[in-house]
Design an enzyme around this catalytic site. Structure first.
Site, PDB file in Angstrom:
ATOM      1  N   ASP A  80      -3.228   6.686   4.068  1.00  0.00           N
ATOM      2  CA  ASP A  80      -3.648   5.559   3.217  1.00  0.00           C
ATOM      3  C   ASP A  80      -4.591   5.992   2.097  1.00  0.00           C
ATOM      4  O   ASP A  80      -4.658   5.366   1.049  1.00  0.00           O
ATOM      5  CB  ASP A  80      -4.350   4.497   4.089  1.00  0.00           C
ATOM      6  CG  ASP A  80      -3.987   3.072   3.661  1.00  0.00           C
ATOM      7  OD1 ASP A  80      -4.557   2.123   4.211  1.00  0.00           O
ATOM      8  OD2 ASP A  80      -3.134   2.930   2.759  1.00  0.00           O
ATOM      9  N   GLU A 135     -24.067  -1.440  -0.855  1.00  0.00           N
ATOM     10  CA  GLU A 135     -23.959   0.023  -0.897  1.00  0.00           C
ATOM     11  C   GLU A 135     -23.086   0.352  -2.101  1.00  0.00           C
ATOM     12  O   GLU A 135     -21.870   0.204  -2.040  1.00  0.00           O
ATOM     13  CB  GLU A 135     -23.291   0.528   0.386  1.00  0.00           C
ATOM     14  CG  GLU A 135     -24.121   0.383   1.626  1.00  0.00           C
ATOM     15  CD  GLU A 135     -25.345   1.283   1.600  1.00  0.00           C
ATOM     16  OE1 GLU A 135     -26.271   1.032   2.357  1.00  0.00           O
ATOM     17  OE2 GLU A 135     -25.376   2.235   0.800  1.00  0.00           O
ATOM     18  N   THR A 140       0.864  -1.179   0.000  1.00  0.00           N
ATOM     19  CA  THR A 140       0.000   0.000   0.000  1.00  0.00           C
ATOM     20  C   THR A 140       0.903   1.232   0.000  1.00  0.00           C
ATOM     21  O   THR A 140       1.928   1.259   0.686  1.00  0.00           O
ATOM     22  CB  THR A 140      -0.976   0.028   1.197  1.00  0.00           C
ATOM     23  OG1 THR A 140      -1.865   1.153   1.050  1.00  0.00           O
ATOM     24  CG2 THR A 140      -0.278   0.128   2.542  1.00  0.00           C
ATOM     25  N   GLU A 179     -27.912   1.007   5.559  1.00  0.00           N
ATOM     26  CA  GLU A 179     -26.956   1.011   6.667  1.00  0.00           C
ATOM     27  C   GLU A 179     -27.405   2.062   7.660  1.00  0.00           C
ATOM     28  O   GLU A 179     -28.107   3.015   7.304  1.00  0.00           O
ATOM     29  CB  GLU A 179     -25.543   1.296   6.149  1.00  0.00           C
ATOM     30  CG  GLU A 179     -25.061   0.168   5.241  1.00  0.00           C
ATOM     31  CD  GLU A 179     -23.561   0.083   5.117  1.00  0.00           C
ATOM     32  OE1 GLU A 179     -22.916   1.125   4.950  1.00  0.00           O
ATOM     33  OE2 GLU A 179     -23.036  -1.051   5.183  1.00  0.00           O
ATOM     34  N   CYS A 188     -19.662   8.204  -2.803  1.00  0.00           N
ATOM     35  CA  CYS A 188     -20.649   7.526  -3.657  1.00  0.00           C
ATOM     36  C   CYS A 188     -21.918   8.346  -3.846  1.00  0.00           C
ATOM     37  O   CYS A 188     -22.530   8.333  -4.896  1.00  0.00           O
ATOM     38  CB  CYS A 188     -21.014   6.214  -3.037  1.00  0.00           C
ATOM     39  SG  CYS A 188     -21.527   6.475  -1.340  1.00  0.00           S
ATOM     40  N   GLU A 210     -18.412  -0.790  -6.148  1.00  0.00           N
ATOM     41  CA  GLU A 210     -19.001  -0.401  -7.432  1.00  0.00           C
ATOM     42  C   GLU A 210     -20.205  -1.278  -7.770  1.00  0.00           C
ATOM     43  O   GLU A 210     -20.341  -2.393  -7.250  1.00  0.00           O
ATOM     44  CB  GLU A 210     -17.945  -0.531  -8.526  1.00  0.00           C
ATOM     45  CG  GLU A 210     -16.811   0.472  -8.386  1.00  0.00           C
ATOM     46  CD  GLU A 210     -15.847   0.412  -9.558  1.00  0.00           C
ATOM     47  OE1 GLU A 210     -15.340   1.462  -9.950  1.00  0.00           O
ATOM     48  OE2 GLU A 210     -15.625  -0.703 -10.068  1.00  0.00           O
ATOM     49  N   ASN A 253     -12.723   4.535   0.109  1.00  0.00           N
ATOM     50  CA  ASN A 253     -12.819   5.985   0.350  1.00  0.00           C
ATOM     51  C   ASN A 253     -13.008   6.350   1.814  1.00  0.00           C
ATOM     52  O   ASN A 253     -12.577   7.402   2.254  1.00  0.00           O
ATOM     53  CB  ASN A 253     -13.928   6.575  -0.511  1.00  0.00           C
ATOM     54  CG  ASN A 253     -15.269   5.926  -0.232  1.00  0.00           C
ATOM     55  OD1 ASN A 253     -15.355   4.865   0.361  1.00  0.00           O
ATOM     56  ND2 ASN A 253     -16.329   6.606  -0.634  1.00  0.00           N
TER      57      ASN A 253
HETATM   58  O1  TXE Z   1     -14.949  -0.490  -5.330  1.00  0.00           O
HETATM   59  P1  TXE Z   1     -14.739  -1.976  -5.839  1.00  0.00           P
HETATM   60  P2  TXE Z   1     -13.804   0.465  -4.835  1.00  0.00           P
HETATM   61  C1  TXE Z   1     -18.451   2.766  -4.503  1.00  0.00           C
HETATM   62  C2  TXE Z   1     -18.148   3.986  -5.310  1.00  0.00           C
HETATM   63  C3  TXE Z   1     -17.159   3.482  -6.314  1.00  0.00           C
HETATM   64  C4  TXE Z   1     -16.473   2.323  -5.625  1.00  0.00           C
HETATM   65  C5  TXE Z   1     -15.086   2.682  -5.209  1.00  0.00           C
HETATM   66  O2  TXE Z   1     -19.324   4.480  -5.876  1.00  0.00           O
HETATM   67  O3  TXE Z   1     -17.868   3.010  -7.435  1.00  0.00           O
HETATM   68  O4  TXE Z   1     -17.240   1.988  -4.462  1.00  0.00           O
HETATM   69  O5  TXE Z   1     -14.601   1.731  -4.303  1.00  0.00           O
HETATM   70  C6  TXE Z   1     -13.968  -6.094  -3.259  1.00  0.00           C
HETATM   71  N1  TXE Z   1     -16.233 -10.425  -4.811  1.00  0.00           N
HETATM   72  N2  TXE Z   1     -18.785   3.187  -3.166  1.00  0.00           N
HETATM   73  O6  TXE Z   1     -12.982   0.815  -6.024  1.00  0.00           O
HETATM   74  O7  TXE Z   1     -13.646  -2.119  -6.830  1.00  0.00           O
HETATM   75  C7  TXE Z   1     -12.742  -5.232  -3.365  1.00  0.00           C
HETATM   76  O8  TXE Z   1     -11.580  -5.944  -3.006  1.00  0.00           O
HETATM   77  C8  TXE Z   1     -16.048  -9.937  -3.567  1.00  0.00           C
HETATM   78  C9  TXE Z   1     -20.165   3.142  -2.758  1.00  0.00           C
HETATM   79  O9  TXE Z   1     -13.117  -0.149  -3.656  1.00  0.00           O
HETATM   80  O10 TXE Z   1     -16.086  -2.409  -6.200  1.00  0.00           O
HETATM   81  C10 TXE Z   1     -13.086  -4.121  -2.374  1.00  0.00           C
HETATM   82  O11 TXE Z   1     -12.772  -4.523  -1.063  1.00  0.00           O
HETATM   83  N3  TXE Z   1     -15.399  -8.782  -3.304  1.00  0.00           N
HETATM   84  C11 TXE Z   1     -20.325   3.369  -1.291  1.00  0.00           C
HETATM   85  C12 TXE Z   1     -14.587  -3.973  -2.514  1.00  0.00           C
HETATM   86  O12 TXE Z   1     -15.040  -5.171  -3.118  1.00  0.00           O
HETATM   87  C13 TXE Z   1     -14.942  -8.072  -4.361  1.00  0.00           C
HETATM   88  C14 TXE Z   1     -19.407   4.360  -0.691  1.00  0.00           C
HETATM   89  C15 TXE Z   1     -15.002  -2.778  -3.370  1.00  0.00           C
HETATM   90  O13 TXE Z   1     -14.240  -2.812  -4.541  1.00  0.00           O
HETATM   91  C16 TXE Z   1     -15.092  -8.505  -5.698  1.00  0.00           C
HETATM   92  C17 TXE Z   1     -18.068   4.212  -1.172  1.00  0.00           C
HETATM   93  C18 TXE Z   1     -15.782  -9.750  -5.896  1.00  0.00           C
HETATM   94  N4  TXE Z   1     -15.977 -10.251  -7.123  1.00  0.00           N
HETATM   95  C19 TXE Z   1     -17.771   3.690  -2.400  1.00  0.00           C
HETATM   96  N5  TXE Z   1     -14.518  -7.571  -6.520  1.00  0.00           N
HETATM   97  C20 TXE Z   1     -21.716   3.669  -0.806  1.00  0.00           C
HETATM   98  N6  TXE Z   1     -22.760   3.562  -1.599  1.00  0.00           N
HETATM   99  O14 TXE Z   1     -21.850   3.955   0.360  1.00  0.00           O
HETATM  100  C21 TXE Z   1     -14.022  -6.606  -5.718  1.00  0.00           C
HETATM  101  N7  TXE Z   1     -14.274  -6.891  -4.426  1.00  0.00           N
END
Ligand code: TXE
Length: 488
Positions: free
Chosen positions: A93, A249, A26, A462, A283, A228, A152
């Site tokens: 981080d 979420e 990291t 949540e 998000c 995402e 985030n």
């Molecule tokens: O998401 P990722 P990120 C959303 C925000 C943006 C995204 C950014 O809108 O789109 O999150 O965060 C794990 N099976 N929100 O890039 O890539 C991965 O290791 C199981 C919404 O981190 O989707 C990570 O720990 N796990 C939110 C987590 O999923 C899997 C607020 C998210 O990764 C996986 C903040 C899989 N197949 C950000 N693939 C809200 N709505 O509150 C990945 N991961």
């Protein structure tokens, strides 16, 4: 340069080495400096964590809600005591400004744990008088729950997922995002210090592979993901094989609607917060800013003046407003969207590219807060989640039109409405397809109110009492006091 010892896993109440032997790194996104090496958990490590959680669950669910609440309250107090230390770690981080981390990240996590600590002793079932017989319900925990976090708000997300789960008597295996592994382990150590029994909260580190091992595990009863939309769909599909409870979420492209009678200063303040707070990596951000034609020029000029004045730079400097994006790859993605917006004919009012001009900015992932005017609904920068400091301004003429355009998206996380007309505010809030609507403010998420999306922005809520429904099941017990009346 701050560096940390190798980041391990936290299983069974202790820091343990992963068995995979795989290591990832990291980095500090504001400087590019190495922060720590991290041990990657493999399937065997996930199995170990789930097995530990299963044992922890037996002990934890046998305690009373009041006993659980006292331990959670102690954890909340320790988080608050360590706010400065943990906020600084989060800044290193994530790249977010220290002014935000000190005010929000750790304290909102502590608030959440405290809120559910208070609820732990109040969980109860119902009684049904059936005339001679009666029934009652038992509100029971689900067992082992998996939490999967985004990068985030790493510590806040770990708290928002573990607090309701633990308050209801469940155990949890939590996987932070691979880009931000540092603070979830600290939460595990704080829970242990507060008296949480071994195995009740475990942390495994890793990328999608570790997340997939959790989602597929037959002894995991529920998965809560923050991430995402695409990830949400993959998690839901994987959870189907063992019919797990799922709460998601996910992402958004939320509308922020400014009517002609809005308090302009407040609407501009909210639009800035809804697009540039945490470098836009939020998000629920209101990234489609719809402004009534009659106030468009005045509104955009006020936006420009205040955006040009934002201080972008060293996240550890208390004066900084806008920090670094999470990674070089994410910065490239955001810059590509900015280039696409320019190519599509949108007009850059402020920002418009990478921040540079001094050693700090040149070393990190800094993008200038950007406002696009003259946008049209069909542009990629208006349709897609950018997850960076990029605001799109769109003009509208009447309420019916703007509600239709605001709803014309696959997302449905949040929305904002700015008007001083009471009837219009509530009328429009009722029509917007979103999980949360702010009237005359934006992105306030007190722990008492539910947070979550509709449409492709997620499933479930949540915080608030709503979260309890996602971490318990109701068992009905029917008690017959008479004889069985059989027709045969
Ligand atoms: O998401 P990722 P990120 C959303 C925000 C943006 C995204 C950014 O809108 O789109 O999150 O965060 C794990 N099976 N929100 O890039 O890539 C991965 O290791 C199981 C919404 O981190 O989707 C990570 O720990 N796990 C939110 C987590 O999923 C899997 C607020 C998210 O990764 C996986 C903040 C899989 N197949 C950000 N693939 C809200 N709505 O509150 C990945 N991961």
């Amino acid at each position: 340069m701050t560096t940390f010892p190798i980041v391990q896993l936290f299983i069974g109440g202790a820091l343990v080495d992963a068995s995979s032997g795989e290591i990832f790194e990291t980095r500090n996104p504001a400087t590019g400096d190495h922060l720590a090496q991290v041990q990657h958990a493999n399937v065997a490590d996930v199995d170990r964590a789930v097995e530990s959680a299963t044992k922890g669950f037996q002990v934890w669910s046998a305690m009373t809600g009041a006993e659980r609440g006292r331990i959670l309250n102690r954890a909340a107090a320790i988080l608050r005591e360590r706010n400065d230390e943990l906020a600084r770690m989060e800044v290193l981080d994530t790249g977010k400004p220290i002014s935000e981390a000190i005010a929000v990240d750790v304290l909102s996590g502590a608030d959440c744990i405290e809120y559910f600590a208070g609820m732990a002793a109040t969980l109860h079932g119902e009684h049904f008088d059936l005339g001679g017989s009666f029934a009652y319900t038992r509100r029971e925990p689900l067992g082992v729950c998996a939490g999967i976090g985004a990068w985030n708000y790493p510590l806040q997300i770990a708290c928002w997922k573990s607090a309701p789960a633990l308050a209801c008597g469940n155990a949890m295996v939590f996987k932070p995002a691979e880009l931000t592994p540092l603070t979830a382990i600290k939460l595990a150590e704080i829970y242990r210090e507060a008296g949480l029994p071994d195995g009740v909260f475990n942390v495994v580190q890793g990328d999608a592979r570790t997340g997939e091992a959790l989602t597929a595990h037959p002894d995991v009863a529920k998965v809560s993901l923050t991430g995402e939309v695409g990830t949400g769909k993959r998690v839901m599909a994987a959870a189907a094989s063992t019919l797990k409870h799922v709460t998601l979420e996910l992402g958004g492209k939320s509308p922020l609607v400014v009517f002609e009678d809005a308090n302009l200063t407040n609407a501009v303040s909210a639009a800035l917060l809804a697009n540039f707070y945490t470098q836009g990596e939020v998000c629920s951000n209101g990234t489609r800013v719809f402004v009534h034609r009659s106030i468009h020029d005045e509104f955009v000029e006020a936006l420009r003046v205040r955006t040009d004045a934002l201080i972008i730079g060293d996240p550890l400097d208390p004066a900084t407003h806008v920090g670094a994006l999470i990674s070089q790859a994410h910065m490239a993605k955001v810059l590509a969207y900015i280039d696409a917006g320019i190519a599509a004919g949108a007009v850059v009012v402020s920002g418009g590219g990478r921040a540079s001009g001094n050693a700090i900015l040149d070393a990190g992932c800094f993008v200038r807060p950007t406002i696009f005017d003259a946008c049209t609904d069909d542009m990629a920068i208006v349709q897609e989640e950018i997850f960076g400091p990029v605001m799109t301004v769109l003009v509208f003429d009447d309420e019916t039109e703007v509600v239709a355009r605001a709803n014309d998206t696959r997302f449905g996380l949040a929305a904002g409405v700015f008007t001083q007309n009471l009837s219009r505010g509530h009328r429009v809030a009722a029509q917007l397809e979103a999980g949360i609507v702010w009237i005359n403010n934006y992105n306030l998420t007190p722990i008492e109110v539910p947070f979550g999306g509709v449409k492709q922005s997620g499933i479930g809520r949540e915080n608030s009492h709503a979260a309890i429904e996602h971490y318990t099941q109701r068992k009905t017990v029917y008690v017959e006091l008479g004889d069985v009346d059989a027709p045969y």
